[in-house]
Design a protein around this motif. Structure first.
Motif, PDB file in Angstrom:
ATOM      1  N   LEU A  42      66.696  40.861 -15.123  1.00  0.00           N
ATOM      2  CA  LEU A  42      67.299  40.279 -13.915  1.00  0.00           C
ATOM      3  C   LEU A  42      67.634  38.807 -14.080  1.00  0.00           C
ATOM      4  N   ASP A  43      66.772  38.061 -14.756  1.00  0.00           N
ATOM      5  CA  ASP A  43      67.016  36.617 -14.862  1.00  0.00           C
ATOM      6  C   ASP A  43      68.141  36.250 -15.827  1.00  0.00           C
ATOM      7  N   GLN A  44      68.768  37.244 -16.465  1.00  0.00           N
ATOM      8  CA  GLN A  44      69.887  36.960 -17.366  1.00  0.00           C
ATOM      9  C   GLN A  44      71.190  36.702 -16.614  1.00  0.00           C
ATOM     10  N   ILE A  45      71.328  37.203 -15.399  1.00  0.00           N
ATOM     11  CA  ILE A  45      72.578  37.027 -14.661  1.00  0.00           C
ATOM     12  C   ILE A  45      72.436  35.887 -13.663  1.00  0.00           C
ATOM     13  N   LYS A  46      73.422  35.014 -13.705  1.00  0.00           N
ATOM     14  CA  LYS A  46      73.459  33.886 -12.757  1.00  0.00           C
ATOM     15  C   LYS A  46      74.509  34.213 -11.694  1.00  0.00           C
ATOM     16  N   ASP A  47      75.725  33.686 -11.820  1.00  0.00           N
ATOM     17  CA  ASP A  47      76.786  33.961 -10.844  1.00  0.00           C
ATOM     18  C   ASP A  47      77.624  35.169 -11.237  1.00  0.00           C
ATOM     19  N   ALA A  48      78.192  35.112 -12.429  1.00  0.00           N
ATOM     20  CA  ALA A  48      79.065  36.183 -12.903  1.00  0.00           C
ATOM     21  C   ALA A  48      78.788  36.415 -14.382  1.00  0.00           C
ATOM     22  N   VAL A 103      64.932  44.541 -30.656  1.00  0.00           N
ATOM     23  CA  VAL A 103      63.479  44.474 -30.556  1.00  0.00           C
ATOM     24  C   VAL A 103      62.884  45.816 -30.971  1.00  0.00           C
ATOM     25  N   LYS A 104      61.596  45.822 -31.238  1.00  0.00           N
ATOM     26  CA  LYS A 104      60.909  47.048 -31.669  1.00  0.00           C
ATOM     27  C   LYS A 104      60.605  47.976 -30.494  1.00  0.00           C
ATOM     28  N   GLU A 105      60.223  47.387 -29.349  1.00  0.00           N
ATOM     29  CA  GLU A 105      59.855  48.230 -28.200  1.00  0.00           C
ATOM     30  C   GLU A 105      60.203  47.540 -26.889  1.00  0.00           C
ATOM     31  N   CYS A 106      60.274  48.345 -25.847  1.00  0.00           N
ATOM     32  CA  CYS A 106      60.565  47.850 -24.501  1.00  0.00           C
ATOM     33  C   CYS A 106      59.244  47.726 -23.753  1.00  0.00           C
ATOM     34  N   ASN A 107      58.854  46.503 -23.436  1.00  0.00           N
ATOM     35  CA  ASN A 107      57.582  46.314 -22.729  1.00  0.00           C
ATOM     36  C   ASN A 107      57.739  45.441 -21.484  1.00  0.00           C
ATOM     37  N   ILE A 108      58.899  45.516 -20.849  1.00  0.00           N
ATOM     38  CA  ILE A 108      59.139  44.761 -19.624  1.00  0.00           C
ATOM     39  C   ILE A 108      59.067  45.737 -18.445  1.00  0.00           C
ATOM     40  N   PRO A 109      58.441  45.341 -17.350  1.00  0.00           N
ATOM     41  CA  PRO A 109      58.367  46.239 -16.186  1.00  0.00           C
ATOM     42  C   PRO A 109      59.754  46.523 -15.603  1.00  0.00           C
ATOM     43  N   ARG A 110      59.947  47.733 -15.111  1.00  0.00           N
ATOM     44  CA  ARG A 110      61.234  48.178 -14.566  1.00  0.00           C
ATOM     45  C   ARG A 110      61.743  47.258 -13.463  1.00  0.00           C
ATOM     46  N   GLU A 111      60.852  46.735 -12.626  1.00  0.00           N
ATOM     47  CA  GLU A 111      61.278  45.884 -11.512  1.00  0.00           C
ATOM     48  C   GLU A 111      61.857  44.545 -11.978  1.00  0.00           C
ATOM     49  N   LYS A 112      61.674  44.182 -13.246  1.00  0.00           N
ATOM     50  CA  LYS A 112      62.260  42.950 -13.782  1.00  0.00           C
ATOM     51  C   LYS A 112      63.556  43.200 -14.543  1.00  0.00           C
ATOM     52  N   MET A 113      64.009  44.470 -14.520  1.00  0.00           N
ATOM     53  CA  MET A 113      65.230  44.839 -15.237  1.00  0.00           C
ATOM     54  C   MET A 113      66.423  44.906 -14.292  1.00  0.00           C
ATOM     55  N   LEU A 114      67.565  44.451 -14.774  1.00  0.00           N
ATOM     56  CA  LEU A 114      68.819  44.635 -14.061  1.00  0.00           C
ATOM     57  C   LEU A 114      69.299  46.068 -14.272  1.00  0.00           C
ATOM     58  N   ALA A 115      69.268  46.543 -15.509  1.00  0.00           N
ATOM     59  CA  ALA A 115      69.704  47.896 -15.839  1.00  0.00           C
ATOM     60  C   ALA A 115      68.904  48.393 -17.033  1.00  0.00           C
ATOM     61  N   TYR A 116      68.794  49.720 -17.104  1.00  0.00           N
ATOM     62  CA  TYR A 116      68.066  50.361 -18.195  1.00  0.00           C
ATOM     63  C   TYR A 116      68.721  51.704 -18.467  1.00  0.00           C
ATOM     64  N   THR A 117      68.862  52.034 -19.738  1.00  0.00           N
ATOM     65  CA  THR A 117      69.336  53.365 -20.108  1.00  0.00           C
ATOM     66  C   THR A 117      68.802  53.725 -21.484  1.00  0.00           C
ATOM     67  N   GLU A 118      68.835  55.004 -21.769  1.00  0.00           N
ATOM     68  CA  GLU A 118      68.525  55.495 -23.108  1.00  0.00           C
ATOM     69  C   GLU A 118      69.762  56.204 -23.618  1.00  0.00           C
ATOM     70  N   TYR A 119      70.129  55.907 -24.848  1.00  0.00           N
ATOM     71  CA  TYR A 119      71.311  56.499 -25.449  1.00  0.00           C
ATOM     72  C   TYR A 119      71.054  56.683 -26.937  1.00  0.00           C
ATOM     73  N   GLY A 120      71.287  57.881 -27.422  1.00  0.00           N
ATOM     74  CA  GLY A 120      71.108  58.155 -28.844  1.00  0.00           C
ATOM     75  C   GLY A 120      69.662  57.999 -29.295  1.00  0.00           C
ATOM     76  N   GLY A 121      68.721  58.158 -28.355  1.00  0.00           N
ATOM     77  CA  GLY A 121      67.301  58.034 -28.682  1.00  0.00           C
ATOM     78  C   GLY A 121      66.779  56.601 -28.662  1.00  0.00           C
ATOM     79  N   TYR A 122      67.619  55.649 -28.244  1.00  0.00           N
ATOM     80  CA  TYR A 122      67.208  54.245 -28.191  1.00  0.00           C
ATOM     81  C   TYR A 122      67.293  53.728 -26.762  1.00  0.00           C
TER      82      TYR A 122
END
Length: 192
Positions: free
Chosen positions: A78-84, A53-72
Motif C-alpha cells: 500500500l505504501d508504494q502508491i502516492k498520487d498516481a 524475493v524468496k518469500e512473501c511475508n507481508i500481511p494481506r492488509e498491507k498489500m495493495l494487490a496480490y496474485t499468484e501466477y505460474g506458481g509464483y
C-alpha cells in the motif's frame, strides 16, 4: 487528491513492460514495481521489472494487490502508491483493487498481441499456455486497448495517442516528451 492507478494488462510477451515504460515517459507517472517470488529472467534488473524475493511475508492488509501466477506470488504494498502510478498487473489484481479500494481511480489498458506475434518474439509455449488459465475480463471493460503486433514505432504512436486522450499537454511538455522518446527509441534500436 484521489489516488489513480493506470493498470496495464495483457498476455505474456505482449509488451506490457514496454508500454509501461513509454507511458511513464509520456505521462510522467512512476511505475509501481511489484514484489515477486519468481526467479529473475535474463535481461531483467532487480528493482526495475520486479523486486525479486524468496518469500512473501507481508500481511494481506498491507498489500495493495496480490496474485499468484505460474506458481509464483506477485504483490505490491500500500505504501508504494502516492498520487498516481502505472501498474503492470493481471485482471485478478484489478478486480482485487476494485473490491478492496473503491476510492482508487483505475484506468485499465489492455495490451494485445496475436499468437503468431508472441511466437515470433520467442515467448515460450508454456508461458503462453499459462495465459489460458488466468482470470480474464471482458475486453469492453478496458478503457483502452493497445495492439502490439508491429514495430516499436507503431507501439509508440499507440501509446502517445492513449496518453493524449488521458491528459492535455502543453507545448513545452510535448517538446520534453519528444526528446525523451527519441532517446528511448535510439537506445532500443542499439539493443537490436
Amino acid at each position: 487528491m484521489k489516488q489513480m492507478i493506470i493498470a496495464i494488462v495483457g498476455q505474456a510477451g505482449s509488451g506490457k513492460d514496454t508500454v509501461a515504460q513509454l507511458m511513464r515517459m509520456t505521462l510522467h507517472v512512476p511505475i509501481l514495481c511489484s514484489y515477486t517470488t519468481r526467479p529473475m529472467r535474463e535481461g531483467e534488473v532487480n528493482g526495475r521489472e520486479h523486486i525479486f524475493v524468496k518469500e512473501c511475508n507481508i500481511p494481506r492488509e498491507k498489500m495493495l494487490a496480490y496474485t499468484e501466477y505460474g506458481g509464483y506470488k506477485y504483490w505490491t504494498e500500500l505504501d508504494q502508491i502516492k498520487d498516481a502510478a502505472i501498474y503492470v498487473i493481471d485482471e485478478k489484481g484489478i478486480m482485487d483493487i476494485c473490491e478492496r479500494f473503491p476510492d482508487i481511480e483505475l484506468v485499465n489498458i489492455y495490451v494485445a498481441a496475436k499468437p503468431e506475434t508472441l511466437k515470433a518474439r520467442g515467448i515460450a509455449p508454456e508461458r503462453m499456455k499459462r495465459d489460458e488459465y488466468r482470470v480474464t475480463m471482458d475486453i469492453n471493460s478496458f478503457d483502452y486497448v493497445i495492439t502490439n503486433n508491429s514495430s516499436l514505432w507503431a507501439l509508440l504512436q499507440a501509446v502517445i495517442t492513449v496518453s493524449l486522450q488521458m491528459t492535455k499537454y502543453s507545448l513545452e511538455d510535448l517538446k520534453t516528451l519528444n526528446q525523451e522518446l527519441s532517446e528511448y527509441i535510439k537506445a532500443a534500436l542499439k539493443d537490436n
